[in-house]
Design an enzyme around this catalytic site. Structure first.
Site, PDB file in Angstrom:
ATOM      1  N   ASP A 100       0.962  -1.235  -0.032  1.00 34.68           N
ATOM      2  CA  ASP A 100       0.017  -0.033  -0.030  1.00 34.68           C
ATOM      3  C   ASP A 100       0.701   1.123  -0.105  1.00 34.68           C
ATOM      4  O   ASP A 100       1.661   1.385   0.878  1.00 34.68           O
ATOM      5  CB  ASP A 100      -1.040  -0.012   1.313  1.00 34.68           C
ATOM      6  CG  ASP A 100      -2.084   0.633   1.281  1.00 34.68           C
ATOM      7  OD1 ASP A 100      -2.274   1.572   0.454  1.00 34.68           O
ATOM      8  OD2 ASP A 100      -3.106   0.243   1.911  1.00 34.68           O
ATOM      9  N   ASP A 201      -3.336   4.530  -2.528  1.00 44.12           N
ATOM     10  CA  ASP A 201      -3.916   5.324  -1.718  1.00 44.12           C
ATOM     11  C   ASP A 201      -4.517   6.598  -2.553  1.00 44.12           C
ATOM     12  O   ASP A 201      -3.641   7.242  -2.984  1.00 44.12           O
ATOM     13  CB  ASP A 201      -3.463   5.675  -0.330  1.00 44.12           C
ATOM     14  CG  ASP A 201      -4.247   6.330   0.591  1.00 44.12           C
ATOM     15  OD1 ASP A 201      -5.165   5.394   1.181  1.00 44.12           O
ATOM     16  OD2 ASP A 201      -4.305   7.295   1.096  1.00 44.12           O
ATOM     17  N   GLU A 256      -6.991   3.261  -5.217  1.00 48.65           N
ATOM     18  CA  GLU A 256      -8.114   3.536  -4.617  1.00 48.65           C
ATOM     19  C   GLU A 256      -8.819   4.691  -5.129  1.00 48.65           C
ATOM     20  O   GLU A 256      -8.243   5.830  -5.286  1.00 48.65           O
ATOM     21  CB  GLU A 256      -7.782   3.776  -3.011  1.00 48.65           C
ATOM     22  CG  GLU A 256      -8.964   3.825  -2.164  1.00 48.65           C
ATOM     23  CD  GLU A 256      -9.227   4.763  -0.944  1.00 48.65           C
ATOM     24  OE1 GLU A 256      -9.663   4.660   0.202  1.00 48.65           O
ATOM     25  OE2 GLU A 256      -7.927   5.436  -0.983  1.00 48.65           O
ATOM     26  N   HIS A 329     -10.436  -1.645   5.394  1.00 50.41           N
ATOM     27  CA  HIS A 329     -10.051  -1.132   6.498  1.00 50.41           C
ATOM     28  C   HIS A 329     -10.527   0.170   6.911  1.00 50.41           C
ATOM     29  O   HIS A 329     -10.573   0.772   7.961  1.00 50.41           O
ATOM     30  CB  HIS A 329      -8.442  -1.104   6.841  1.00 50.41           C
ATOM     31  CG  HIS A 329      -8.011  -0.028   5.758  1.00 50.41           C
ATOM     32  ND1 HIS A 329      -8.112  -0.200   4.436  1.00 50.41           N
ATOM     33  CD2 HIS A 329      -7.424   1.204   6.009  1.00 50.41           C
ATOM     34  CE1 HIS A 329      -7.759   0.732   3.842  1.00 50.41           C
ATOM     35  NE2 HIS A 329      -7.463   1.682   4.669  1.00 50.41           N
ATOM     36  N   ASP A 330     -11.476   0.534   6.078  1.00 49.22           N
ATOM     37  CA  ASP A 330     -12.027   1.838   6.139  1.00 49.22           C
ATOM     38  C   ASP A 330     -13.447   1.766   6.184  1.00 49.22           C
ATOM     39  O   ASP A 330     -14.430   2.860   6.493  1.00 49.22           O
ATOM     40  CB  ASP A 330     -11.769   2.718   4.934  1.00 49.22           C
ATOM     41  CG  ASP A 330     -10.433   3.117   4.766  1.00 49.22           C
ATOM     42  OD1 ASP A 330      -9.909   3.476   5.756  1.00 49.22           O
ATOM     43  OD2 ASP A 330     -10.085   3.313   3.709  1.00 49.22           O
TER      44      ASP A 330
HETATM   45  C1  NOJ Z   1      -7.428   6.056   2.261  1.00 48.93           C
HETATM   46  C2  NOJ Z   1      -7.088   5.037   3.281  1.00 48.93           C
HETATM   47  O1  NOJ Z   1      -7.485   3.813   2.939  1.00 48.93           O
HETATM   48  C3  NOJ Z   1      -7.497   5.446   4.724  1.00 48.93           C
HETATM   49  O2  NOJ Z   1      -7.347   4.448   5.675  1.00 48.93           O
HETATM   50  C4  NOJ Z   1      -6.603   6.584   4.818  1.00 48.93           C
HETATM   51  O3  NOJ Z   1      -7.229   7.250   6.202  1.00 48.93           O
HETATM   52  C5  NOJ Z   1      -6.814   7.771   4.103  1.00 48.93           C
HETATM   53  N1  NOJ Z   1      -6.863   7.232   2.602  1.00 48.93           N
HETATM   54  C6  NOJ Z   1      -5.753   8.641   4.121  1.00 48.93           C
HETATM   55  O4  NOJ Z   1      -4.538   8.264   3.602  1.00 48.93           O
END
Ligand code: NOJ
Length: 552
Positions: A100, A201, A256, A329-330
């Protein structure tokens, strides 16, 4: 046109959030050795590619998504030697590793930023975005993803810097060619170690709209799509990274994609673009987010979810590719968000597994989904660790939301739902650590844990494993076309994947209701079901079936 065959379309990703995966040394934080110990477990599940959330040096304001040294491993996770061993072991297991990388921003403790903030006229000033204030406040009305202004005042030079995430995550200035050179160097460093690709990311955010004009848009999702993402030079930058580094390696890249829509998707992943192999679009993840974001929910249902799958399938056609996932994870645990994590936890977790593994796209499974892990409900805000939860707690409670009301939203939407430690067994702290875990274990670990699941041949884990092994053999599930079979009830999702040789029919009842099934399946044989007994013409709550036939 026939669809291009690629290993990264056929293989399945398993995401590891290292902090919460397995702690080998008792400091309460998952680590590299802990992952090495579990490689047999991962291999036996039948996934192919491990995506590792960030393990670089970081002050951990956002759990590693704030990187202070792109060339170093965070000591909490281990050493570079241990990383090299992990990579070797992953490959020895016949698995691949994607890292990542976070290039939209760095940590404010990265030396680039420390130098940048020191004066207005140093060579690093332009590595970030600095602006004078406007009328005694920030330069514009942009808001951070984590609440509050996206600008932070720095008294050293009496200017503000831009941070679309926390104030410890200043945005890097990709307009500056030196920044891009530094980033390509990082990319090459990790590729030369032999990793198999990257998850990038928030990649659509890297090109800013340099007018930095106030936005009139009230809804945050619209701001993301129209103001923060898809900036004027985003494709030029990604293409340059591809031409300068990525194209020399046989790797996969997944971006992402906040703010990438079905209209803009192919610009990033079209096979002829020289950009990314695939994206994680977030349309279904952002469903239900109201004007103020995830803690300000609005209604949505399965009709919306199905429409998103359909629209993306149509948008990609044979020209581009996406990943299919229902959590990471989000976002909350898939079984809690899209299933029924109480009465039908096992059935609905299996149904969702079938959905993820049978749509067209590279399937991605988040750690613990194979165990049926569910959301957590801590009652004290102090038990939460996520900066997003804490920032919004402050913002919402200060503007009148009660503690109880806000916690209800956290229970449903907070990111710590998926960040509690993996529940390995019934022992103290679920066998995750011999010390004090960095975040409390979900109290349901005595009922939901890997040890029990591995001992039960009907478990969610084996359902995943069998489906994964079926998927490996059935290329129809990878490259085949897709069509929805219309049903009378909105509770049902029935579709077929098909090619010249085979038809694979998937029948999903994503509801607590029993339904009659009026479908002629005489020529099909049943390959999978998630219930022990049901009659052919009736679908039990959360029943899922997969059938196959020749296509003649
Ligand atoms: C997306 C990531 O998946 C998340 O966990 C993060 O807080 C933000 N981007 C900032 O990097």
């Amino acid at each position: 046109m026939t669809i291009e065959r690629k290993w990264w379309k056929e293989e399945v990703i398993y995401q590891i959030y290292p902090r919460s995966f397995n702690d080998s040394n008792g400091d309460g934080i998952g680590d590299i050795q802990g992952i090495i110990e579990k490689l047999d477990y991962i291999k036996n599940l039948g996934v192919d590619i491990i995506w590792l959330s960030p393990i670089y040096a970081s002050p951990n304001d956002d759990n590693g998504y704030d990187i202070s040294d792109y060339y170093a491993i965070h000591p909490e996770f281990g050493t570079m030697e241990e990383f090299d061993l992990l990579l070797k072991e992953i490959h020895a297991h016949g698995l691949r590793l994607i890292m990542d990388v976070v290039f939209n921003h760095s940590s404010d403790e990265h030396e680039w930023f420390e130098k940048s903030r020191a004066s207005k006229d140093n060579p690093y000033r332009d590595y970030y975005f600095w602006k004078p204030g406007e009328n005694g406040g920030p330069p514009n009305n942009w808001r951070s993803f984590f609440g509050g202004s996206a600008w932070e005042y720095d008294s050293t030079t009496d200017e503000y810097f831009l941070h679309l995430f926390t104030k410890k995550q200043p945005d890097l200035n990709w307009e500056n060619p030196k920044v891009r050179e530094e980033i390509y160097k990082v990319v090459r460093y990790w590729l030369d170690k032999g990793i198999d690709g990257f998850r990038m990311d928030v990649i659509p955010l890297i090109s800013k709209r340099l007018e930095f004009a106030d936005t009139p848009l009230p809804a945050f999702n619209d701001v993301v799509e129209q103001v923060y993402s898809n900036g004027p030079r985003v494709h030029e930058f990604i293409n340059e990274m591809y031409e300068r580094v990525l194209k020399e390696y046989d790797i996969m890249t997944v971006g992402e994609g906040p703010g990438i829509s079905t209209k803009t998707g192919l610009d990033y992943v079209g096979h002829d673009r020289g950009e990314l192999n695939m994206i994680f679009h977030l349309d279904h993840m952002f469903l239900g987010h109201g004007p103020r974001g995830k803690f300000d929910p609005v209604h949505y249902d399965w009709k919306d979810i199905k429409k998103i799958f359909t629209d993306w399938y149509d948008a990609m056609g044979d020209s581009g590719w996406i990943s299919i996932f229902l959590d990471n994870h989000d976002f909350p645990r898939l079984v809690s968000r899209f299933g029924n994590d109480e009465e039908y936890r096992i059935e609905s977790a299996k149904l969702l597994a079938m959905l993820v593994l049978t749509l067209r796209g590279t399937a991605c499974i988040y750690q613990g989904s194979e165990l049926g892990m569910s959301n957590v409900k801590f009652e004290n805000i102090e038990d939460y660790r996520d900066v997003e939860t804490h920032n919004y707690y402050k913002e919402f409670t200060e503007s009148g939301t009660s503690h109880a009301e806000f916690l209800k939203q956290v229970h449903a939407h907070g990111r710590d739902n998926v960040r509690t430690p993996i529940q390995w067994n019934k022992e103290k702290h679920a066998g995750f650590t011999s010390g004090e875990p960095w975040i409390r274990v979900n109290p349901n670990y005595t009922e939901i844990n890997a040890e029990d699941v591995l001992a039960d041949e009907d478990s969610i884990y084996y359902f995943y494993r069998d489906l994964l092994s079926f998927r490996k053999r059935e290329k129809t599930l990878i490259y085949g076309d897709w069509k929805i079979i219309p049903m009378a009830s909105d509770d049902l999702f029935v579709y077929e994947r098909f090619d010249a040789n085979y038809k694979i029919l998937v029948i999903l009842n994503h509801s607590d209701n029993t339904h009659a099934l009026d479908l002629n399946v005489d020529n099909y044989s049943l390959c999978f079901t998630n219930v022990s007994s049901s009659d052919k013409n009736t679908l039990l709550p959360w029943e899922a079936r997969l059938l196959k036939s020749m296509n003649d």
